[in-house]
Structure formats: C-alpha cells, structure tokens
Design an enzyme around this catalytic site. Sequence first.
Site, short mmCIF file in Angstrom:
data_model
loop_
_atom_site.label_atom_id
_atom_site.label_comp_id
_atom_site.label_asym_id
_atom_site.label_seq_id
_atom_site.Cartn_x
_atom_site.Cartn_y
_atom_site.Cartn_z
N GLU A 1 0.68 -1.29 0.13
CA GLU A 1 -0.04 0.02 -0.03
C GLU A 1 0.83 1.27 -0.03
O GLU A 1 0.56 2.13 -0.47
CB GLU A 1 -0.92 0.07 1.32
CG GLU A 1 -1.95 -0.80 1.06
CD GLU A 1 -1.87 -2.43 1.57
OE1 GLU A 1 -0.76 -2.61 1.84
OE2 GLU A 1 -2.69 -3.32 1.52
N PHE B 1 -11.46 -8.30 13.33
CA PHE B 1 -10.40 -8.56 12.54
C PHE B 1 -10.21 -7.48 11.65
O PHE B 1 -11.04 -7.10 10.76
CB PHE B 1 -10.65 -9.91 11.71
CG PHE B 1 -9.35 -10.45 10.86
CD1 PHE B 1 -8.47 -10.59 11.34
CD2 PHE B 1 -9.71 -10.29 9.38
CE1 PHE B 1 -7.24 -11.14 10.46
CE2 PHE B 1 -8.75 -10.89 8.50
CZ PHE B 1 -7.37 -11.02 8.99
N GLN B 2 -8.80 -7.30 11.41
CA GLN B 2 -8.31 -5.95 10.57
C GLN B 2 -8.91 -4.48 10.75
O GLN B 2 -9.13 -3.87 9.98
CB GLN B 2 -8.42 -6.43 9.04
CG GLN B 2 -7.24 -7.52 8.62
CD GLN B 2 -7.22 -7.60 7.16
OE1 GLN B 2 -8.00 -7.54 6.53
NE2 GLN B 2 -6.12 -8.04 6.80
N LYS C 1 -17.75 -1.74 5.37
CA LYS C 1 -18.24 -2.79 4.31
C LYS C 1 -19.62 -2.82 4.18
O LYS C 1 -19.92 -3.03 3.01
CB LYS C 1 -17.84 -4.14 5.13
CG LYS C 1 -17.33 -5.20 3.69
CD LYS C 1 -16.58 -6.57 4.47
CE LYS C 1 -16.73 -7.52 3.02
NZ LYS C 1 -15.95 -8.79 3.59
#
Lengths: 196, 582
Positions: free
Chosen positions: B71, B133-134, B183
């Site tokens: 990234e 998570f993440q 999301k």
Amino acid sequence: MSKQEFTITVYTENQIGLLNRIAIIFSRRKINIESLNTSPSEVESVHRFTIVINETEDVVRKLCRQIEKQVEVLKAYYNTNEELVWQELALYKVPTDVIAEKVKVERLLRQYGAKAVVIRKDYTVFETAGHREEIDTLIKALEPYGLIEFVRSARVAIIKASKGFHEKLKEFDQAEPAEEVIENEFLDKQDEVFTM
Amino acid sequence: MSNSTILDAAETKKQVAEAPKTISGSQAVLEAFLAEGVDTIFGYPGGAIMPIYDALYDYTDRLEHILVRHEQGGIHAGQGYARASGRVGVVFATSGPGATNLVTGLADAMIDSTPLVCVTGQVFAHLLGTDAFQETDVINITTPVTKWNYQVTDATEIPSVLAKAFYIAKTGRPGPVLIDITKNAQLQMFEYSGYTPCNHIRSYKPKPTVRKEYIVEAAKLINEAKKPFVIFGQGVILGRAEKEFKAFIEKTGLPAAWTIMGMSAIPTDHPLGVGMLGMHGNYAPNVLTNECDVLIAVGMRFDDRVTGRLDKYAKQAQVIHFDIDPAEIDKNVKSAVPVWGDCKETLPLLTDLLEKRDHSEWLAKFRELEKKEVEEVINEELNPSTEILTMGEVLKVLNELTDGNAIIATDVGQHQMVACRYAKYNNTMSNVTSGGLGTMGFGLPAAIGAKYGAPDKTVVAIIGDGGFQMTIQELGTIMQFGAAVKILILNNQFLGMVRQWQQLFHDKRYSFVNITSPDYVQVAKGYGIEGKKIDQRADLKNAVKTMLDHDGAYLLEVMVGKENNVFPMVPQGCGVSEIRLK
C-alpha cells in the site's frame, strides 16, 4: 513575549472527529490545554469551542491559523482575559452536619455566593460560578471542614467586543470566493480577526 | 424544431439524468471517480474493501487499476501521478494494515501539498470499536496527516462525501483526503440520483480574498528595491501559475531561486534562474539571501532546510510573502507585506504595477558567486579528475541525452540532492521528489505513478542503493503492468547522506550506514526487467542511452564514489550565508 492566559473561541460545524483534529494542534506542539468546552453557539447548527491555554501571543496566533485551516472550522478568535466575560462552574460536596453545626461555613458559602443544589442528611452539594481564583479560594476555605468531592467545569466565555456570529456566517454562505478583487475589510485587523 | 420540442427534449434529458436507480455504495464510489475524470487507481485489495473491488470488476473498461505490491507503493504512485499530471491521485487500500501502510504516503502528501483521494475499506459498522479482524481506528490515526478525512457508514452519503473529498483535495492548498467506508456501506443498495460535484463548503474557504492594498504595497517595495530577490516554491506549480510567474520576474529582471519543490516551474536554464535554495542548494542564492534588500517569497513556506538558522535569515531584507495558506504567513519568517491569495491571481496584479528597472548589476553578483561554485565544486563533480564515477557526471550525461525533457523522480538522500542540483528541466511538473518529509522508498513507486500521470514523457527514477531496497517490491508492479520507468540506481554502497553527516559532524564514526546490496541486475531480471551495471566512465554514456532507448522499463546501476560528499552545504545551526563549499 511572555506567556499569558488566552482564550480561543472557535466556531465550527458539528462534525465527529473535529474535537480530535483541534486537540492535536495543541498536543503536536506539546501545549497543555488548561480548559476546553464545547457547546452550541448563538447560531443554530454552529458549534463553539472555548479553549484556554497559557502561551505567548505569537504562538496563539499561529495556533488559531492552524485551527482555522481545518475544513470544518468557520472561525477562530483569541482573546486575553480583559477582553472577555467568563465563568467557570464548580460543585462542592461537603458533610451536611458540618454545615449545620458550623456557622462559619454557612457564612463562607454565603460570602462566595454558593447555592445549595442538593441537601441530604449525609452530604450537601453546593455550586458556585466565577473565576478560577474565586473557586480555588473556596476550596481552600472548605478543605478544613471535610470537602468530600470537588469538580470544576471548563471555562465558558463571552467576547465583549463580539457582535455575534450571525452576520459573520453570511460571508461563509456565499457561493465561492469572489472572482473580482475587493478591498478587504480585514486589513490591519490581524490581531482581532483571522480569515481564510 | 419548435420551442416545445426543445423543452420536451430538455425535460427528457433531465429525467434520464435524474432517474433514480438502485446501486450499491461500492458502485457509487466508482461512479464518483468517473464523474471526477479519474482514469487510474493505485490499490491493493483485502477483506474490508472487497465489495468495491467486486464492483470494479465491471468498470475495468473505464478505470485502470494498478495492483501495487504494497500500500505504501500504492500511495506513492498516487503522489507521483498527481505531481506529474496536476490531477488528483486516487488510491485504494483495505482496512487495518492496508490503511496503516498508507500513513507514510499521507504524511508525505500532506507536507508536500499533493492532492490525493484515498479510499480505505473498514469493517462492518456494527463491529467498529470491537477490535474486529483487521479493524484499526484509521480516522484517528490519519487525522494529523490528512487535509480532511471522513468515515462513511451509510451508502447514501457516498456521492456527496466523495464530491467533497475531491473538492477539498484539489482546491486551495491541495492535500490528501482519506475516506474510510465500512463494508456494510459498500454493500448497501440505495437510490442513486446522480453525482453532483462539490463547489462550496460553508466552513472551507480555499482561496483567501485578494487584498489589493497589499499588492500595491508589495509593488512599491519592489519598485524601490536595489537588490530584489525572488524565491519560489511549489505554490507556483500547484497554482499552475508558471506563465504568470515568468511574466512577473521577466518584467523587471528579478533574479529568482527555487526551492526543491518549486523546481521546474521555470526552465532550469532560464536567464533569471539563479539556482536552488537550501541546505544543499546553490551557493549564490544562499549567500545573497542575506544581502538582498527585498525578498519576495512566492508559494513557499520557509522550511528549515531552506532558511537554516532563522535568526540569521534575511534579517536585512523586507520580506514579501505570497501564499494561498494564511497559516504560512509569519509562521517562520515575519513578512513586511503578506499577500494572501492564489498566485495565479495575485502575480498578474503585481506585475501590472511593476516598473521596469535594471537589475543586471545585482544579477551579475549571482553569476559571480555561481562562478565560484562552478570552480570549487561543480567542475570536479561533473568532470572528475579521478577515475571514480560521481553522481553529478551521471546527471550530466542524462541531461545531454534527455535534453531536460524527462520527468525525474528521485528517492531521498545524496542522489536526490545531486539530482536536484544538476538535473536540467525544461518543463513544469518534471521534478517528482519527496521534499518535506524526505521519505526513502518514495522514488520507485512515485516514478511508476508519474508514468501513468504523464504517459508520453520519459520518466527516470533516480534512486540510491538504500532507498531502492525500501520499496524494491514495486518492480513487481512494473513487471505486471509494464510501466516504462527508467530506473537509475546510483550505488555508493552507503547510506550516503547519513554517512556524510557522520563524517562531518560525528568524527567519521560510521554507525550502521554501511549497507549491502543484492545484485540489482539479477533482481530486475527476476522481474523480467532488463538491466545493466557499470562502474567505468567509458561505459556511462552508452549505458544511459541504452536505458533511455530501451522499449519499456530498464534498470541501470551505476557504481559511484563511496565517500563522495554533496557540497555546498549549510551546516545545521548555521545561517544560509555560512554555506560551505567544502
């Protein structure tokens, strides 16, 4: 230039995360914020931060420009104490029996204009509003009588010379910065007004 | 056609444009890109940004996505794209580590005022704050290094938030914007009624109102000046005011020096150009900063690398400061006349008020000092008397072969200073370098981005052996997408700039500056990139020519003197006029 107390008044949009954006402008320079208050302002939908710091005017001016640079900030002003009317609110919790028994305490509270907010058998909560020194003196005076709890709010301040933000806001509602060159009203008012 | 038919047609068109259709948040992101004229995205997918990548699958005919290898490479590529094209660079990354890997690039873009829109995926809104998570608090991590950032949890916000993002990134003093989209918002279907670009935000005034009185005052000072000196920065390029700037200095023959970021705004061989300012800049502009009577700063921010010790900086001069960002006025150097505004607007107003003066004697003073620098530093650097190759002579050969028409992206360190000192530029936006942050690892990915931003230009990445190993993985991006970047490694087998300081200021105690390199030609070969390594002067010209003529990417490694230093130098804590020639 010596350090002194300055109160920074920031008019902003109401946006999550803006408090952090403003706070890190101080922490980045390792400047301690003495007091910080956020509240509505005289204009609906516009928020108002009141921040007190101890710094030189030079630094405060730079800080204000950095603050004003933030996208959601409309305006940042800074003032010395002489230019303001301000108050802090304090709450004191003391044992009720002491107050009931000791005439001196009653007199003390009266002298400081303290009001009872809650009176219970075991404790009483008083409030005062005023300048920090007044509030601090009352703590000292109450300490010998068993001050159970104490809390003081951030400073809220009114700028004596301000005509309010209603008129100012109209400038921000204009579509875009004028294409044509206009004589600028802020000329030579650097100390009072910042503009972007 | 009758009036009514015209009206009908207009009406129908309006209806088509506004007919609400149901699309996903992810599609809305890509529609916004199309509406903003985005053609290239640099990115890397991951769990939390998968819905956007899924939508992208149907947009590949209109949006080119370059899959980077890290990234950080993605965001530097976005910066390179923006710097070479003058447009907004667009970057994708996923949540958590994907987003945190953007931080260096954001900080770099922030300090160098590079317009970027970065979109990061984020975990579902209901998982925010649960250490999912993440999940990482991207908004708070990136607040100090973004011009603006915003978290979207509801798809209906996406069109307006992205419109704001592009508007903020590119207007005023440009900068990076990060939009974090959960999301669920990416997946959410909503009634989409088109994209409206943003052109006004109440609390954001990108351009200060021009104050004519100050321009009059500035003109008066310049007209009366005996020794006026112009110093300029990237503001001239960001404001696309190159023409206006040239007209301004040419009107009355004002000597002008550039900062590292202002470089290439005027051709380096412009008759009024007197070189680069700063720690490793040219001798004359540094010395004469402390002799001029009026110092006119345009679109530059008096970085400490430019000013040296502030209390010994241009104390004799009246300073006129042109800047679009009011926070820059009086930040480091107090100005007698601040001119807030977009220099594309303010400079012509000033030029009109200037009277023709003859400053040739003053200009000759620059040339005189320049001669001294040529004799004591430049000659030996460009035409060394020893067998060992210098970085400067590599630049000299490159200049001869590109004739100053290439875009040069550099990394950070000695090679960067040498490149900026000696590179010839004819065109604006040709110098892509990490000026403010000094980010090693910037060069290679930025060059890749620059090639996409200016596909018709030759792009040369000049990189040291240290920085190259920081983002060497982006060779994979070149391999896969074929960006024809010319990689020129100047290998001195040291972290040269740190070594130079250790030599000069730390008694030659070389503490961890001795860095080994892999066989770069072999590494390149592994990535399917042609390459060559040379260490002889006799091979230099041919090797550079082969690199430039090669169809596609090419890596040329040049072994240069191990312990060469970059001079002149303003030692830390010294005033600019205390610049050392050796």
